[in-house]
Design a protein around this motif. Sequence first.
Motif, short mmCIF file in Angstrom:
data_model
loop_
_atom_site.label_atom_id
_atom_site.label_comp_id
_atom_site.label_asym_id
_atom_site.label_seq_id
_atom_site.Cartn_x
_atom_site.Cartn_y
_atom_site.Cartn_z
N ASP A 1 11.42 -3.20 -7.31
CA ASP A 1 11.85 -2.47 -8.51
C ASP A 1 11.51 -0.99 -8.40
O ASP A 1 12.28 -0.13 -8.87
N LEU A 2 10.35 -0.66 -7.82
CA LEU A 2 9.98 0.75 -7.69
C LEU A 2 10.94 1.51 -6.77
O LEU A 2 11.19 2.70 -6.98
N PRO B 1 0.80 -1.24 0.00
CA PRO B 1 0.00 0.00 0.00
C PRO B 1 0.82 1.27 0.00
O PRO B 1 0.46 2.24 -0.65
N GLN B 2 1.94 1.29 0.71
CA GLN B 2 2.73 2.51 0.76
C GLN B 2 3.28 2.86 -0.62
O GLN B 2 3.14 4.00 -1.10
N LEU B 3 3.89 1.87 -1.28
CA LEU B 3 4.42 2.14 -2.62
C LEU B 3 3.30 2.45 -3.60
O LEU B 3 3.45 3.31 -4.49
N LEU B 4 2.17 1.77 -3.45
CA LEU B 4 1.05 1.99 -4.37
C LEU B 4 0.55 3.43 -4.29
O LEU B 4 0.40 4.11 -5.31
N VAL B 5 0.29 3.91 -3.08
CA VAL B 5 -0.24 5.26 -2.91
C VAL B 5 0.77 6.30 -3.38
O VAL B 5 0.41 7.28 -4.05
N GLU B 6 2.03 6.07 -3.07
CA GLU B 6 3.05 7.05 -3.50
C GLU B 6 3.24 7.03 -5.01
O GLU B 6 3.43 8.09 -5.62
N VAL C 1 15.20 5.55 -6.44
CA VAL C 1 16.56 5.98 -6.09
C VAL C 1 17.27 6.50 -7.33
O VAL C 1 17.90 7.56 -7.32
N GLU C 2 17.15 5.74 -8.41
CA GLU C 2 17.83 6.13 -9.65
C GLU C 2 17.28 7.45 -10.19
O GLU C 2 18.02 8.29 -10.72
N ALA C 3 15.95 7.66 -10.03
CA ALA C 3 15.35 8.90 -10.52
C ALA C 3 15.88 10.12 -9.78
O ALA C 3 15.84 11.24 -10.32
N GLY C 4 16.38 9.92 -8.55
CA GLY C 4 16.92 11.03 -7.79
C GLY C 4 18.36 11.36 -8.12
O GLY C 4 18.90 12.33 -7.59
N LEU C 5 18.99 10.55 -8.97
CA LEU C 5 20.39 10.81 -9.35
C LEU C 5 20.43 11.78 -10.54
O LEU C 5 19.67 11.62 -11.49
N PRO C 6 21.32 12.74 -10.50
CA PRO C 6 21.48 13.61 -11.67
C PRO C 6 21.89 12.78 -12.89
O PRO C 6 22.64 11.79 -12.77
N LEU C 7 21.41 13.15 -14.05
CA LEU C 7 21.69 12.39 -15.26
C LEU C 7 23.19 12.25 -15.51
O LEU C 7 23.64 11.14 -15.85
N PRO C 8 24.00 13.29 -15.37
CA PRO C 8 25.44 13.11 -15.61
C PRO C 8 26.06 12.03 -14.69
O PRO C 8 26.92 11.28 -15.13
N LEU C 9 25.58 11.98 -13.43
CA LEU C 9 26.11 10.97 -12.51
C LEU C 9 25.72 9.57 -12.96
O LEU C 9 26.53 8.65 -12.94
N ARG C 10 24.46 9.39 -13.39
CA ARG C 10 24.02 8.08 -13.87
C ARG C 10 24.86 7.66 -15.07
O ARG C 10 25.28 6.51 -15.19
N ARG D 1 9.59 7.76 -10.99
CA ARG D 1 9.44 8.95 -10.16
C ARG D 1 10.07 8.73 -8.79
O ARG D 1 10.20 7.60 -8.33
N ARG D 2 10.43 9.83 -8.15
CA ARG D 2 10.88 9.75 -6.77
C ARG D 2 9.69 9.49 -5.86
O ARG D 2 8.60 10.04 -6.08
N LEU D 3 9.88 8.66 -4.85
CA LEU D 3 8.80 8.31 -3.93
C LEU D 3 9.15 8.81 -2.53
O LEU D 3 10.28 8.60 -2.07
N PRO D 4 8.22 9.48 -1.85
CA PRO D 4 8.54 10.11 -0.56
C PRO D 4 9.14 9.16 0.47
O PRO D 4 10.09 9.52 1.17
#
Length: 944
Positions: free
Chosen positions: A339-340, A236-241, A345-354, A268-271
């Motif tokens: 996976d989410l 439920p937590q991941l679903l709602v976020e 986590v990956e979505a929070g990384l700047p693209l150059p760093l990825r 997306r980033r999840l709280p």
Amino acid sequence: MSVNRVTTRTAPEELGGVRTPLRGRDAELAFIEARLDALDRGEGGIIRVEGPAGTGRSRILAEAAAAARRRGTRVFEGAADPDERFAPLGPLLEGVLVGEEPLPGAQRLRDLTTTPGQRFWLLQELGDRLREAARRGPLFIVLDDLQWCDDLTLLTFHTLAAGLSAHPILWLVAVRAGSVPPGVRTTLDRIRQAGAHGLVLGALGDRAVARITEDVLGAPPDPDVLRLANRAEGLPQLLVELLGSLREEAVTIEDGTARLLEGPPAPRRLPSVVRRLDQLSDEARELVRTAAAVGGTVTVALLAELLGRSPAALITAVRESLDADLLAESGDRLTFRHDLIREAVEAGLPLPLRQALSRQVAGLPPGRAPADVTEARGAASGDAAEADRLRAEAAELAGTAPGTAAELSLKALGLTPVDAPGRPRVIAETIPLLWQTGRAARARDLGATALAAGGLEPEDEALIRLALARLAVQFDFSEAVRQARAGVALPGTSRTVRGRLLAMLAVGLSMSGEHAAAEQVAAEAWETAAAAGDRTAEATLTTVRSAASFHRMDLAESFRQAERSAALADALGVSTSLWVPEALWYALLSNTTGRTAEALAVAEEGIRTTREQGRTAATRMWLMTRTRILLETGRLSDARADAEAASPTTDDPGPGNLADVTLRYVMLRVALHTGDRKAAEAYAVEARRMRNDGAPVVRHFGTWMLALMADHEGRPDRAMAELDAVMTSPAADRPAYAGLIDPADAPVLVRMALRAGAHERAAQAVATAEERAVLNPDLPFLAATAAHARGLLDNDLAPLVRAVRLYEDCPRPLARASALEDAGRKLAATRRPEAVPYFETALSLYARSGAERDVARVRRRLRAAGVRRRPSAAGLSEAWTELTAAELRVVRLVARGLTNQQAAERLSLSPHTVSSHLRRAFTKLDITSRTELARLVQRRDHGK
């Protein structure tokens, strides 16, 4: 931890500060409400809520606290914090000293926590304060995140809970599932041994997911949105976020339906993930982000290479990441919990760093890490090999450890790309493992999603439909038939798969009550299975043959085939059986033909074995089967408790047809025997639904239940009208006992028909009972039911007395009591004194069974026969007239100091059944604690 503040948390189902309705936890909340009911009666206890991160433990606790407050119960709430776990006793003191109505003497208790050597006095003071508060009214103490509690809090909690068990104090504690510190595990073991009730939170079912999606998005989701929501896998937590991150930018409402604006949205980033990352040390946060950039599973050696450190230097960071529920161990590798989470986590990384990390991974020489870098990145060839290994391991463990096998199969599925040719086979392997371990809704969703996507090869589609048909057998007989039939219709499938689909179709038709069609399909299935040399299909088809023989009333042949089927399935191993387990049919068959002790032994062995193996679905099916057996053996309280333990949940996929023909039928019969009108009316509502089911057998059960209810209400004409549809259905599909559920129902039907003036109907029932007895002379129970029915039809004492004599060799006390009562009624008309022994024996049997309504009726007959004294119930202790025999057995064991679990093991019952008996005994005896119970047993049994 400071004891002057109350920790506030965002519940998993909160979005933007707005709490969405709690979905999919009806059974858990109902259980807590029941314990609060018991608390209102003065009965305390402990409830342990356990589940992985994101399953909504904190939300359940919040809802429970709110429910308690609505009742006027005094509530204390505390929570541990991983960052402040070294403050002794902080979480517990936070709960009882802070809030709307704290315990008195707060400063004295705080002083004791900071004074060395005062632990004993602290426990004494805190215990005294709680004991004093409990005398003024019940207390509800909530403690969240037990896994972060310090040792003193754990010790104090366990000590207080044990020492105050006689007081109206209900403790509700929540703990994260999986690995916990040794001190926490010891505490959990201790409270479990002390009789704590456990609630294990799993993933939400598909219905709950759909409703939460509608709650968050404001409209029912279309299939694309629902598939996206299912990526949360019921957490439920991941679903709602996840839904909250999409609501403003990626979803639109068109024609009252929530739809995606365009293709699948970017991660997306999840709280909750952001919060957990922020709570990590810099080293652990860097490790998690690097793992996310690599993707898939990753070795510690590879992370060390990328971070420029030794593997030993990462020990603390790895442990911290595991404790934060971001990473998990997968063999010798690390993987993300979900996976989410990795995507967030990956979505929070700047693209150059990825990009830099990707280039760094790609540039590592193969020899510098223990595994090839391409494999660590989840490249196809390495993942395929790992998936094959996991599938082989899952297949090996499926028969003995299905829970572990299911997790391995899910990991294999996660490593298999969506467009990989072998993915449908992995799905087909995963579905039965999920179903067997209690995740039926997720299993069905997995299969339904694969079928909806289309593009499957016939063989792959057939395998998935076979798995879905097996799953549906427990929940929806008609759906099992539909899936098997659709699989059979596919062209170009292998002989083995087609044979198994035909066998499953025959099982579905047989369970549905379509006997003629089942035999026709079984004939074709036998040819196909024989040509393929498939012993698994043979085991299933032998069960169908047994059911066909039973329908024709050739019970000797039916038993022979049932024994052969069970032996075949046992030799093959339950993991390969198409209908788990074939022995269920043997137990039901034995019970229906009067071999009740044998049936009960088979069922109890089935429950024990499947529980040890962790086969949740099979255990529930065995419990459902045992409810029928316990009903017929006159153990009404045990039957009701088993039915409660195995009751369907709101997340079950389908109407629960197996529950219809076991639990719901049993609960109605128990309600009628005990005079529980409210419960009887509730199950009559279920019976009306059952009467319109697609499966004939469910319709027949529903009809008979409604007839019994109408007769109970004094409307025999209505009862006969209810039965018209069954009695006029095609003979080939009519129930084997002319519309009845059990041979012992023949006298019930005759009595009902005679009251309604339907003499022909009564004569038809007698003729069927006598034919059945003649065809099966080795079964005295059938002869007893035939004689009983004949005596009622002819109003003749001789066959009634013969029935009484024949019933003496059958473990069917209610049927025997009924014959005794009818014989006594006949005698009372002309030879009243001779009727009394018959009535008294019937009264004893009814009383032992807990059939209060029947007891009251026979007492009226005794008074009419001139017996003014209150007859004693032979064989029952005169000191315990309030309790049934089953309740008394539990009471005496618990009074000797046994826990609920130990009593359950001693009596071969489930802990739930023992708790149910104990709860009813406490109510009847007007006591609220085990201490009071022990004193009462000493006084009544030993005169002390």
